[in-house]
Scaffold this active site. Sequence first.
Site, PDB file in Angstrom:
ATOM      1  N   CYS A   1      -2.158  -1.106 -10.464  1.00 48.97           N
ATOM      2  CA  CYS A   1      -2.428   0.273 -10.054  1.00 48.97           C
ATOM      3  C   CYS A   1      -3.369   0.940 -11.073  1.00 48.97           C
ATOM      4  O   CYS A   1      -3.058   1.004 -12.266  1.00 48.97           O
ATOM      5  CB  CYS A   1      -1.134   1.078  -9.923  1.00 48.97           C
ATOM      6  SG  CYS A   1      -1.483   2.739  -9.326  1.00 48.97           S
TER       7      CYS A   1
ATOM      8  N   MET B   1       0.849  -1.199   0.000  1.00 45.48           N
ATOM      9  CA  MET B   1       0.000   0.000   0.000  1.00 45.48           C
ATOM     10  C   MET B   1       0.884   1.248   0.000  1.00 45.48           C
ATOM     11  O   MET B   1       1.647   1.486   0.941  1.00 45.48           O
ATOM     12  CB  MET B   1      -0.940  -0.005   1.205  1.00 45.48           C
ATOM     13  CG  MET B   1      -2.072  -1.022   1.068  1.00 45.48           C
ATOM     14  SD  MET B   1      -3.250  -0.973   2.421  1.00 45.48           S
ATOM     15  CE  MET B   1      -2.389  -1.917   3.679  1.00 45.48           C
ATOM     16  N   ALA B   2       0.747   2.018  -1.092  1.00 41.25           N
ATOM     17  CA  ALA B   2       1.542   3.245  -1.238  1.00 41.25           C
ATOM     18  C   ALA B   2       1.203   4.202  -0.101  1.00 41.25           C
ATOM     19  O   ALA B   2       0.035   4.357   0.268  1.00 41.25           O
ATOM     20  CB  ALA B   2       1.230   3.892  -2.585  1.00 41.25           C
TER      21      ALA B   2
ATOM     22  N   ASP C   1     -11.251  -7.386  -0.264  1.00 40.22           N
ATOM     23  CA  ASP C   1     -12.403  -7.448   0.649  1.00 40.22           C
ATOM     24  C   ASP C   1     -12.287  -8.501   1.743  1.00 40.22           C
ATOM     25  O   ASP C   1     -13.311  -8.953   2.253  1.00 40.22           O
ATOM     26  CB  ASP C   1     -13.705  -7.648  -0.134  1.00 40.22           C
ATOM     27  CG  ASP C   1     -13.986  -6.521  -1.101  1.00 40.22           C
ATOM     28  OD1 ASP C   1     -13.329  -5.465  -0.985  1.00 40.22           O
ATOM     29  OD2 ASP C   1     -14.851  -6.681  -1.975  1.00 40.22           O
TER      30      ASP C   1
ATOM     31  N   ARG D   1      -6.748  -2.976   3.271  1.00 36.68           N
ATOM     32  CA  ARG D   1      -7.398  -1.916   4.044  1.00 36.68           C
ATOM     33  C   ARG D   1      -7.805  -2.339   5.447  1.00 36.68           C
ATOM     34  O   ARG D   1      -7.792  -1.525   6.374  1.00 36.68           O
ATOM     35  CB  ARG D   1      -8.604  -1.382   3.253  1.00 36.68           C
ATOM     36  CG  ARG D   1      -8.182  -0.576   2.030  1.00 36.68           C
ATOM     37  CD  ARG D   1      -9.311  -0.363   1.069  1.00 36.68           C
ATOM     38  NE  ARG D   1      -9.786  -1.635   0.521  1.00 36.68           N
ATOM     39  CZ  ARG D   1     -10.877  -1.772  -0.216  1.00 36.68           C
ATOM     40  NH1 ARG D   1     -11.605  -0.712  -0.494  1.00 36.68           N
ATOM     41  NH2 ARG D   1     -11.232  -2.962  -0.679  1.00 36.68           N
TER      42      ARG D   1
HETATM   43  C1  LIG Z   1      -3.814   3.292   0.406  1.00 36.38           C
HETATM   44  C2  LIG Z   1      -3.623   2.171  -0.579  1.00 36.38           C
HETATM   45  C3  LIG Z   1      -2.456   2.112  -1.314  1.00 36.38           C
HETATM   46  C4  LIG Z   1      -2.242   1.050  -2.210  1.00 36.38           C
HETATM   47  N1  LIG Z   1      -1.049   0.972  -2.870  1.00 36.38           N
HETATM   48  C5  LIG Z   1      -0.772  -0.134  -3.621  1.00 36.38           C
HETATM   49  C6  LIG Z   1       0.529  -0.337  -4.169  1.00 36.38           C
HETATM   50  O1  LIG Z   1       1.466   0.444  -3.961  1.00 36.38           O
HETATM   51  N2  LIG Z   1       0.713  -1.449  -4.928  1.00 36.38           N
HETATM   52  C7  LIG Z   1      -0.286  -2.352  -5.174  1.00 36.38           C
HETATM   53  O2  LIG Z   1      -0.068  -3.360  -5.860  1.00 36.38           O
HETATM   54  N3  LIG Z   1      -1.517  -2.192  -4.650  1.00 36.38           N
HETATM   55  C8  LIG Z   1      -1.772  -1.110  -3.874  1.00 36.38           C
HETATM   56  N4  LIG Z   1      -2.996  -0.987  -3.278  1.00 36.38           N
HETATM   57  C9  LIG Z   1      -4.013  -2.041  -3.462  1.00 36.38           C
HETATM   58  C10 LIG Z   1      -3.942  -3.053  -2.320  1.00 36.38           C
HETATM   59  O3  LIG Z   1      -2.700  -3.733  -2.318  1.00 36.38           O
HETATM   60  C11 LIG Z   1      -5.085  -4.097  -2.427  1.00 36.38           C
HETATM   61  O4  LIG Z   1      -4.975  -4.755  -3.662  1.00 36.38           O
HETATM   62  C12 LIG Z   1      -6.465  -3.467  -2.349  1.00 36.38           C
HETATM   63  O5  LIG Z   1      -6.539  -2.530  -1.272  1.00 36.38           O
HETATM   64  C13 LIG Z   1      -7.550  -4.542  -2.156  1.00 36.38           C
HETATM   65  O6  LIG Z   1      -7.342  -5.276  -0.967  1.00 36.38           O
HETATM   66  P1  LIG Z   1      -8.211  -4.997   0.384  1.00 36.38           P
HETATM   67  O7  LIG Z   1      -9.665  -5.144   0.012  1.00 36.38           O
HETATM   68  O8  LIG Z   1      -7.741  -6.021   1.364  1.00 36.38           O
HETATM   69  O9  LIG Z   1      -7.907  -3.579   0.800  1.00 36.38           O
HETATM   70  C14 LIG Z   1      -3.244   0.069  -2.402  1.00 36.38           C
HETATM   71  C15 LIG Z   1      -4.429   0.175  -1.684  1.00 36.38           C
HETATM   72  C16 LIG Z   1      -4.636   1.191  -0.768  1.00 36.38           C
HETATM   73  C17 LIG Z   1      -5.920   1.247   0.001  1.00 36.38           C
END
Ligand SMILES: Cc1cc2nc3c(=O)[nH]c(=O)nc-3n(C[C@H](O)[C@H](O)[C@H](O)COP(=O)(O)O)c2cc1C
Length: 333
Positions: A102, A18-19, A204, A227
């Site tokens: 991304c 997560m960036a 999710d 998240r």
């Molecule tokens: C704040 C934020 C930054 C993210 N930055 C990246 C990143 O740098 N590289 C990447 O592959 N995915 C990035 N993602 C996507 C997450 O790795 C993930 O695929 C996405 O949040 C879905 O998963 P979740 O439902 O568990 O949050 C980012 C997501 C969030 C919320």
Amino acid sequence: MLKIGNIEMKNQVVLAPMAGVCNPAFRLIAKEFGAGLVCAEMVSDKAILHGNQKSLSMLYVDEREKPLSLQIFGGEKETLVEAAKFVDKNTNADIIDINMGCPVPKITKCDAGARWLLDPNKIYEMVAATVEAVDKPVTVKMRIGWDSDHIYAVENARAVERAGGSAVAVHGRTRVQMYEGVADWNIIKEVKESVNIPVIGNGDVTTPQEARRMLDETGVDGVMIGRAALGNPWMLYQTIQYLENGTLAEEPSPREKIDVCMVHLDRLIKLKGENVAVREMRKHAAWYLKGMRGGGRVRDKINSFESRADVATTLYSFVEELEAQMVEQSSAV
Ligand SMILES: Cc1cc2nc3c(=O)[nH]c(=O)nc-3n(C[C@H](O)[C@H](O)[C@H](O)COP(=O)(O)O)c2cc1C
């Protein structure tokens, strides 16, 4: 168990890249809460090659974080491969991950990130060239497709496998969905059934029970949590325990949450200095405070602070307030 190349994780729980979040300060906390693998925030291939100081500092890996995956992104083969070589030779990351998910226009306009999802041949070419050039295992993190008319998740994952990629992580949304709608776990399952390399499911997973359900329904080798871990690394620990023995660990107390929030801030200060860290911590503090009664008021205050001392005083006086209320409530019963 989750094994990528010859790197064995101690469990199936992966912290998502997560960036702006997954720097060593938070990654180390995630590791301390048991995450089997932690992923770093994405870094631009061109910025690495230009020697951009901020980007190079993003490649720093603390020994305690291992096993760890460093993610790069780019749109052109030459620069992607050169950046991968740099990461291979100059960092102690265990895995090199390529970002193929991304959705942000600034990235996709440069043919990077989710743009690749439209072209399995390009994926094959880019991944094969990278694998050829480095010693560390190469993985790819992708979305299921560009939009609902272009879902090539299976073809794309097969291309990664043919090119010598060691694993693929699949976020069950299209690029067009951004973070809207629901992650499609059926497509993650289709990917798992189509390749022999490890597949990590993502999207999710908000509770330990959902992690169990993702593993059971899709058959993936690991679950990636993004998240739900923001301001809540306990989620990782609870998930690991639940997957191991089906029990649910207790929720942390407000004091425990604030203690970890302050550890997080102190590590950020070490990394970036007090000024930058306190500003960056504002969003994290809001996440740690989520669900605490009156937390919104504290969050607003913290948004104007610039010193560690102000943050600490405010957070701990809030915790004392909450603890006094809890004592009052329990003596009233
Ligand atoms: C704040 C934020 C930054 C993210 N930055 C990246 C990143 O740098 N590289 C990447 O592959 N995915 C990035 N993602 C996507 C997450 O790795 C993930 O695929 C996405 O949040 C879905 O998963 P979740 O439902 O568990 O949050 C980012 C997501 C969030 C919320």
